[in-house]
Scaffold this motif. Sequence first.
Motif, short mmCIF file in Angstrom:
data_model
loop_
_atom_site.label_atom_id
_atom_site.label_comp_id
_atom_site.label_asym_id
_atom_site.label_seq_id
_atom_site.Cartn_x
_atom_site.Cartn_y
_atom_site.Cartn_z
N THR A 183 -24.47 -24.56 -57.45
CA THR A 183 -24.73 -23.42 -56.57
C THR A 183 -23.56 -22.43 -56.55
N SER A 184 -22.34 -22.96 -56.47
CA SER A 184 -21.15 -22.11 -56.33
C SER A 184 -20.96 -21.16 -57.53
N ASN A 185 -21.52 -21.51 -58.68
CA ASN A 185 -21.34 -20.64 -59.86
C ASN A 185 -22.05 -19.30 -59.70
N PHE A 186 -23.03 -19.23 -58.79
CA PHE A 186 -23.81 -18.00 -58.64
C PHE A 186 -23.77 -17.42 -57.23
N LEU A 187 -23.28 -18.20 -56.27
CA LEU A 187 -23.29 -17.76 -54.87
C LEU A 187 -22.17 -16.75 -54.61
N ILE A 188 -22.53 -15.62 -54.01
CA ILE A 188 -21.51 -14.61 -53.71
C ILE A 188 -21.21 -14.58 -52.21
N LYS A 189 -22.28 -14.38 -51.41
CA LYS A 189 -22.06 -14.25 -49.96
C LYS A 189 -23.02 -15.14 -49.19
N VAL A 190 -22.61 -15.52 -47.99
CA VAL A 190 -23.48 -16.30 -47.12
C VAL A 190 -23.50 -15.65 -45.75
N LYS A 191 -24.71 -15.38 -45.25
CA LYS A 191 -24.84 -14.88 -43.88
C LYS A 191 -25.17 -16.08 -43.00
N PHE A 192 -24.48 -16.22 -41.88
CA PHE A 192 -24.73 -17.39 -41.03
C PHE A 192 -24.64 -17.03 -39.57
N LEU A 193 -25.23 -17.90 -38.74
CA LEU A 193 -25.08 -17.76 -37.30
C LEU A 193 -24.03 -18.78 -36.87
N ASP A 194 -23.04 -18.30 -36.17
CA ASP A 194 -21.98 -19.20 -35.70
C ASP A 194 -22.47 -19.81 -34.38
N SER A 195 -22.78 -21.11 -34.42
CA SER A 195 -23.39 -21.73 -33.24
C SER A 195 -22.42 -21.81 -32.06
N LYS A 196 -21.13 -21.53 -32.32
CA LYS A 196 -20.17 -21.59 -31.20
C LYS A 196 -20.33 -20.38 -30.26
N ASP A 197 -20.62 -19.20 -30.87
CA ASP A 197 -20.70 -18.02 -30.00
C ASP A 197 -21.95 -17.16 -30.26
N GLY A 198 -22.81 -17.60 -31.13
CA GLY A 198 -24.07 -16.88 -31.38
C GLY A 198 -23.92 -15.66 -32.27
N SER A 199 -22.73 -15.41 -32.80
CA SER A 199 -22.55 -14.21 -33.63
C SER A 199 -23.07 -14.46 -35.05
N VAL A 200 -23.53 -13.38 -35.69
CA VAL A 200 -23.96 -13.48 -37.09
C VAL A 200 -22.88 -12.83 -37.95
N LYS A 201 -22.43 -13.55 -38.96
CA LYS A 201 -21.35 -13.03 -39.80
C LYS A 201 -21.72 -13.23 -41.26
N GLU A 202 -21.03 -12.48 -42.11
CA GLU A 202 -21.23 -12.69 -43.56
C GLU A 202 -19.88 -13.03 -44.18
N ILE A 203 -19.86 -14.05 -45.00
CA ILE A 203 -18.60 -14.49 -45.61
C ILE A 203 -18.74 -14.53 -47.13
N LEU A 204 -17.61 -14.49 -47.78
CA LEU A 204 -17.60 -14.61 -49.23
C LEU A 204 -17.48 -16.09 -49.59
N ALA A 205 -18.36 -16.55 -50.47
CA ALA A 205 -18.34 -17.97 -50.85
C ALA A 205 -16.99 -18.36 -51.46
N LYS A 206 -16.35 -17.41 -52.17
CA LYS A 206 -15.10 -17.76 -52.86
C LYS A 206 -13.96 -18.10 -51.88
N ASP A 207 -14.14 -17.74 -50.60
CA ASP A 207 -13.10 -18.06 -49.61
C ASP A 207 -13.23 -19.49 -49.08
N TYR A 208 -14.24 -20.22 -49.56
CA TYR A 208 -14.46 -21.60 -49.09
C TYR A 208 -14.38 -22.56 -50.28
N ILE A 209 -14.09 -23.82 -49.96
CA ILE A 209 -14.07 -24.82 -51.03
C ILE A 209 -15.52 -25.17 -51.35
#
Length: 312
Positions: A149-175
């Motif tokens: 998956t990581s070979n093609f994944l660029i961004k992930v949009k997620f809901l942060d269950s701690k505060d309900g906010s929706v954010k978008e992150i770059l996959a390359k910033d995660y292991i």
Amino acid sequence: MDSKNRMYKKLQSLLLNRKIFYNLNLASYTWLKTGGKADIFFIPEDVNDLRKFLKIINRNLSFYILGAGSNTLFRDLGFDGAVIKLGKKFDYIKFISNKEFRVGAATNCIKLARFLAKNCAAGLEFFSGIPGSIGGAIKMNAGAYGNETSNFLIKVKFLDSKDGSVKEILAKDYIMKYRHTSFPDEYIFLEATFKYIEDKNISENLKRINELILQRESTQPIKEKTSGSTFKNPRHKKAWELIQDSGCKNYKLGNAHLSQIHSNFIINRGGATSNDIEKLGEKIIDKVQKKSGIKLLWEIKIIGRKGKCQND
Ligand SMILES: Cc1cc2nc3c(=O)[nH]c(=O)nc-3n(C[C@H](O)[C@H](O)[C@H](O)COP(=O)(O)OP(=O)(O)OC[C@H]3O[C@@H](n4cnc5c(N)ncnc54)[C@H](O)[C@@H]3O)c2cc1C
């Protein structure tokens, strides 16, 4: 009325007519077809539903995000909390350029692979044999035949269950390595952006998929009740080889059997319990460790209350 009952009442009043179930049997929601009940099972229709639900449970209840259940074993005593399964509105695919597409987290990987192939998008054919959701593929960094998956994944949009906010992150910033990612468990994936390779030769794209499926059908018991690979491959080793060399070939417990086609697959022959599967797995781990000194690690996520049902 105790706090749990108050919470249930609030859920019922605010989410009336929504997809919320109490004491729901989880077996039909996993590929292994075993397991007990979830205290609450919730299918949010959209992000607002999800946010509202999380606000009410207010971290007083643990939750588990379930994708297609192809890598999850729910224990027989069930899950003490809420199982959340994203609804149909999270199942979509949208091209955004001739290099990238967006996909909802509940979209099935096999369906995605075929859709891409038919729409001149190549590269992600390996998804054609992975029966999970995109959310599950991101969390597990699912992969096959030299791709993941990581070979093609660029961004992930997620809901942060701690505060309900929706954010978008770059996959390359995660292991994201072999069946492991560093995305926190509080992140509920909603959507992902992937890159692809434009390839107008649709029949070639589909041919590649059909070849991969044929290869899989001859080497894996994909028509059985299974969760795919039970254990992760240790560094430079194959789990199936270690299992085979340890003499576990005919291992079984109740109706949980080690597959004769692929020795890293445990199958439910019908009527197996989650306890049978977990105990069979532990027996294999033990045998392999005694024989090779290597401790196999579960690839399957084992979730829920520990213990055995009274009638087992
Ligand atoms: C026949 C068969 C063949 C398989 N072959 C392969 C293979 O070749 N390669 C491979 O890698 N795997 C394989 N698998 C295992 C499985 O399909 C993958 O691990 C898949 O990625 C799991 O996706 P899922 O949606 O079913 O996840 P689930 O089992 O539902 O969940 C797995 C994990 O993902 C998390 N998750 C799911 N959705 C979200 C979300 N929206 N947000 C945050 N977290 C989420 C869950 O909380 C859990 O931690 C196979 C399984 C079967 C049954």
